[in-house]
Design a protein around this motif. Structure first.
Motif, PDB file in Angstrom:
ATOM      1  N   ASP B 122      -1.357   1.249  15.453  1.00 25.02           N
ATOM      2  CA  ASP B 122      -2.587   1.967  15.783  1.00 25.02           C
ATOM      3  C   ASP B 122      -3.452   2.217  14.564  1.00 25.02           C
ATOM      4  O   ASP B 122      -4.630   2.556  14.694  1.00 25.02           O
ATOM      5  CB  ASP B 122      -2.252   3.305  16.444  1.00 25.02           C
ATOM      6  N   GLY B 123      -2.846   2.079  13.397  1.00 21.31           N
ATOM      7  CA  GLY B 123      -3.601   2.306  12.179  1.00 21.31           C
ATOM      8  C   GLY B 123      -2.843   1.744  10.998  1.00 21.31           C
ATOM      9  O   GLY B 123      -1.640   1.502  11.089  1.00 21.31           O
ATOM     10  N   ILE B 124      -3.549   1.504   9.921  1.00 20.66           N
ATOM     11  CA  ILE B 124      -2.926   0.910   8.739  1.00 20.66           C
ATOM     12  C   ILE B 124      -3.272   1.750   7.518  1.00 20.66           C
ATOM     13  O   ILE B 124      -4.417   2.145   7.331  1.00 20.66           O
ATOM     14  CB  ILE B 124      -3.433  -0.521   8.501  1.00 20.66           C
ATOM     15  N   VAL B 125      -2.268   2.006   6.722  1.00 18.07           N
ATOM     16  CA  VAL B 125      -2.498   2.637   5.423  1.00 18.07           C
ATOM     17  C   VAL B 125      -2.168   1.596   4.356  1.00 18.07           C
ATOM     18  O   VAL B 125      -1.014   1.177   4.235  1.00 18.07           O
ATOM     19  CB  VAL B 125      -1.616   3.882   5.226  1.00 18.07           C
ATOM     20  N   PHE B 126      -3.178   1.158   3.641  1.00 17.67           N
ATOM     21  CA  PHE B 126      -2.929   0.234   2.537  1.00 17.67           C
ATOM     22  C   PHE B 126      -2.575   1.027   1.298  1.00 17.67           C
ATOM     23  O   PHE B 126      -3.151   2.091   1.049  1.00 17.67           O
ATOM     24  CB  PHE B 126      -4.171  -0.605   2.240  1.00 17.67           C
ATOM     25  N   PHE B 127      -1.645   0.492   0.560  1.00 18.11           N
ATOM     26  CA  PHE B 127      -1.305   1.102  -0.723  1.00 18.11           C
ATOM     27  C   PHE B 127      -1.926   0.251  -1.813  1.00 18.11           C
ATOM     28  O   PHE B 127      -1.775  -0.960  -1.828  1.00 18.11           O
ATOM     29  CB  PHE B 127       0.211   1.115  -0.929  1.00 18.11           C
ATOM     30  N   PHE B 145      -8.177   1.636   9.419  1.00 14.75           N
ATOM     31  CA  PHE B 145      -7.331   1.648   8.231  1.00 14.75           C
ATOM     32  C   PHE B 145      -7.916   2.555   7.162  1.00 14.75           C
ATOM     33  O   PHE B 145      -9.102   2.889   7.192  1.00 14.75           O
ATOM     34  CB  PHE B 145      -7.163   0.231   7.670  1.00 14.75           C
ATOM     35  N   ILE B 146      -7.073   2.937   6.238  1.00 15.00           N
ATOM     36  CA  ILE B 146      -7.525   3.642   5.038  1.00 15.00           C
ATOM     37  C   ILE B 146      -6.769   3.056   3.857  1.00 15.00           C
ATOM     38  O   ILE B 146      -5.805   2.305   4.034  1.00 15.00           O
ATOM     39  CB  ILE B 146      -7.263   5.162   5.109  1.00 15.00           C
ATOM     40  N   ILE B 147      -7.190   3.397   2.660  1.00 16.51           N
ATOM     41  CA  ILE B 147      -6.508   2.898   1.467  1.00 16.51           C
ATOM     42  C   ILE B 147      -6.056   4.077   0.618  1.00 16.51           C
ATOM     43  O   ILE B 147      -6.848   4.979   0.330  1.00 16.51           O
ATOM     44  CB  ILE B 147      -7.418   1.992   0.628  1.00 16.51           C
ATOM     45  N   LYS B 316      -8.998   8.810  11.845  1.00 18.83           N
ATOM     46  CA  LYS B 316      -9.626   7.523  12.181  1.00 18.83           C
ATOM     47  C   LYS B 316      -9.165   7.018  13.540  1.00 18.83           C
ATOM     48  O   LYS B 316      -9.959   6.557  14.353  1.00 18.83           O
ATOM     49  CB  LYS B 316      -9.258   6.491  11.108  1.00 18.83           C
ATOM     50  N   ILE B 317      -7.862   7.117  13.769  1.00 18.29           N
ATOM     51  CA  ILE B 317      -7.311   6.631  15.026  1.00 18.29           C
ATOM     52  C   ILE B 317      -7.913   7.393  16.200  1.00 18.29           C
ATOM     53  O   ILE B 317      -8.246   6.815  17.227  1.00 18.29           O
ATOM     54  CB  ILE B 317      -5.767   6.771  15.036  1.00 18.29           C
ATOM     55  N   GLU B 318      -8.056   8.674  15.997  1.00 18.90           N
ATOM     56  CA  GLU B 318      -8.573   9.502  17.089  1.00 18.90           C
ATOM     57  C   GLU B 318     -10.093   9.527  17.132  1.00 18.90           C
ATOM     58  O   GLU B 318     -10.690  10.272  17.898  1.00 18.90           O
ATOM     59  CB  GLU B 318      -7.998  10.924  16.965  1.00 18.90           C
ATOM     60  N   GLY B 319     -10.709   8.711  16.292  1.00 24.61           N
ATOM     61  CA  GLY B 319     -12.153   8.587  16.350  1.00 24.61           C
ATOM     62  C   GLY B 319     -12.901   9.740  15.713  1.00 24.61           C
ATOM     63  O   GLY B 319     -14.097   9.913  15.941  1.00 24.61           O
TER      64      GLY B 319
END
Lengths: 343, 343
Positions: B122-127, B145-147, B316-319
DNA sequence: ATGAAAGCGCTAACAG
DNA sequence: CTGTTAGCGCTTTCAT
């Protein structure tokens, strides 16, 4: 963005959803012609079958959970971190997600995490010794599980089936460690361990004893310390040992973290390591290489424990045989913390 | 063992599945009487709604993936390990599973892991810094996604929306570190960093420069080393610095691991640390406390980065709105690796 | 070889 | 307030 479905693929290819399903799963029952046509459409549209519908259909989550005591999360414990790494590496081959979670005991009650309560996991890998009450709770759920680094063979003695485990042979590791001290001329060897996990204590103590007996050595009672549970408490154990009238020339610590705490104590008390006192550990966590002096220790192949754990749990999930395994446990890694006092 | 379903609960309670669904989800539309009756049955039967059917219905996996470069997995990198810990801790509050995975680049092609290709997340966290080609690939998929620890502000400059990030202020961290050296009387200060992530290099160099300029100090070109990517290469950087005719009295390393490699080199070359050369790092990974001398460094709150990252991706996922954040980056942790040479 | 249809367990729209 | 029904996307009988 409306994700494309098998139905639409079927429509585009001019066939039925069944045909598409067959193609996706490489099943018999479609002509070569249809197969090619469908494959082309799948390729072109970049279609990926929806995992969630398969999850529902097969009643399978494609999750495997790693359950840890809240006292020793792989994120706080370098030993379990390595095992987790092995599991994770292997998980990709099998298409499972690895989910980290933990079980807590609240005044005698087992608190299972949601992922287990909901049976949203196809298998469980426990890290470290796991209490019978926890396993009994799990057994109610019929989720297959294994234990990595299980110290207690008594686990689940009520049940007829002993649990599947991946273990190190800590008796052998202890024996190897203490033997190395003896080979280096040490005759006064102290012992720091944890009785928090009784069988770990028993096993390492047996190995310690076997090595001492072989060399006909005796010990002072105050040299036997079993209250270590982490670096800080190992420090205290060492302090107690140093209060003895007779001081040991070497200390066998049953984990590297215990050794690190004990060495710190010895140094703080004005002893030179290894010139005044030698130390040896078990595990070979990566920290062993960074402290000073570098720690001599017995290497446990943690990565291997992880990959084996993954293989075992997959076997269990798929209903295949899964036999307990023991990893090599007598791999001596000589660094700088043991002095040869024969010379 | 046939898992119990909402239908059976309904039958037992003598109501419709809808009523049961309403009760489970605490919705209006059932009389207090029915609600109690249903609750009782749920309690008694230990019923847990099947997550897989909700996944299908909502087209939601309840997975959040952590994507890491294959060069720096959180399981190999103590800095990212801490961030992962923060994420994991927070994930439980929200009912998501955290799945670790990675993206690889194979001769210019982005290889996404299955979990992302299938949109089974449902979402991505980039490292760490993430290449534009990777982000472009992700953007096609419409997964939020976020970083975390994104060094490059140029990321995704083609797009109109800059990505949401959680960052440290490495310019400030560098400035704080070098200022501390200057306050301790150092005037000849070398710099070891990585140009592998260009913006990280730029930022830390700016901070270094700003501190030097403030004190009107000059440097030798050979003191500026930017080829470190890990401990071993930092060791080599230090070796180069030590070949200079003019040797620095202090070295600023942009990560603790670089400092650890550099200190090792200095010691191997016969220098006393910090008596002959002082060192300071950035990060405050837990290892900093175990090496000798203990490393003075700038603490980055990695756990906080993790918890913030989790909050952002959930938003982000929840808008909801999700604004980039920066964690405190001027927290000096004084240990033993910097000598005051004013005295 | 092919396609229609049922069903995994749940939620939501709708009718009563 | 309550229950019936359709449907999420897929696999799998079962006819044809």
């Amino acid at each position: 963005m409306p994700k494309i479905t098998i139905k639409e693929i079927a429509k585009i290819a001019g066939v039925s959803p069944t045909a598409v399903s067959f193609v996706i799963n490489n099943k018999e029952g479609v002509s070569e012609e249809t197969r090619l046509k469908v494959k082309e459409v799948i390729e072109r549209t970049n279609f990926q079958p929806n995992l969630n519908s398969r999850r529902l259909l097969f009643n399978k989550s494609f999750n495997i959970s790693i359950v840890i005591r809240n006292t020793s999360s792989p994120f706080d414990d370098l030993f379990y971190l390595e095992i987790a790494k092995g599991l994770l590496k292997k998980s990709k081959e099998y298409g499972y997600n690895i989910v980290f979670t933990d079980v807590t005991l609240e005044n005698g009650n087992v608190l299972l995490p949601d992922i287990i309560k909901n049976e949203d996991t196809d298998g469980i890998v426990f890290f470290q010794d796991t209490e019978d009450i926890v396993l009994n709770e799990i057994n109610k759920l019929t989720i297959p599980f294994i234990i990595a680094d299980a110290h207690t063979d008594s686990v689940n003695k009520g049940s007829n089936l002993p649990p599947t485990t991946v273990n190190a042979d800590y008796e052998l590791a202890a024996f190897t460690a203490v033997s190395h001290l003896i080979e280096n001329g040490h005759r006064d060897i102290a012992y720091i361990s944890s009785s928090y996990v009784p069988n770990f204590y028993l096993k390492t103590f047996e190995g310690y004893k076997r090595a001492l007996e072989g060399a006909q050595l005796s010990v002072q009672p105050s040299w036997i310390q079993s209250n270590a549970i982490n670096e800080a408490s190992a420090y205290n154990c060492m302090a107690t040992i140093l209060k003895s009238n007779l001081k040991p020339t070497a200390v066998f610590c049953t984990t590297d973290m215990f050794a690190i705490g004990a060495i710190k104590c010895a140094k703080d008390s004005g002893f030179k390591v290894p010139d005044d006192i030698s130390f040896i550990g078990i595990d070979d966590i990566f920290l062993a290489n960074y402290i000073s002096p570098k720690l001599t220790t017995i290497r446990i192949d943690k990565l291997k424990m992880g990959t084996l754990a993954m293989e075992l749990i997959i076997n269990k999930i798929e209903g295949n045989e899964a036999n307990s395994m023991v990893v090599e446990s007598d791999n001596l890694v000589i660094r700088e913390s043991v002095k040869n006092i024969k010379l």
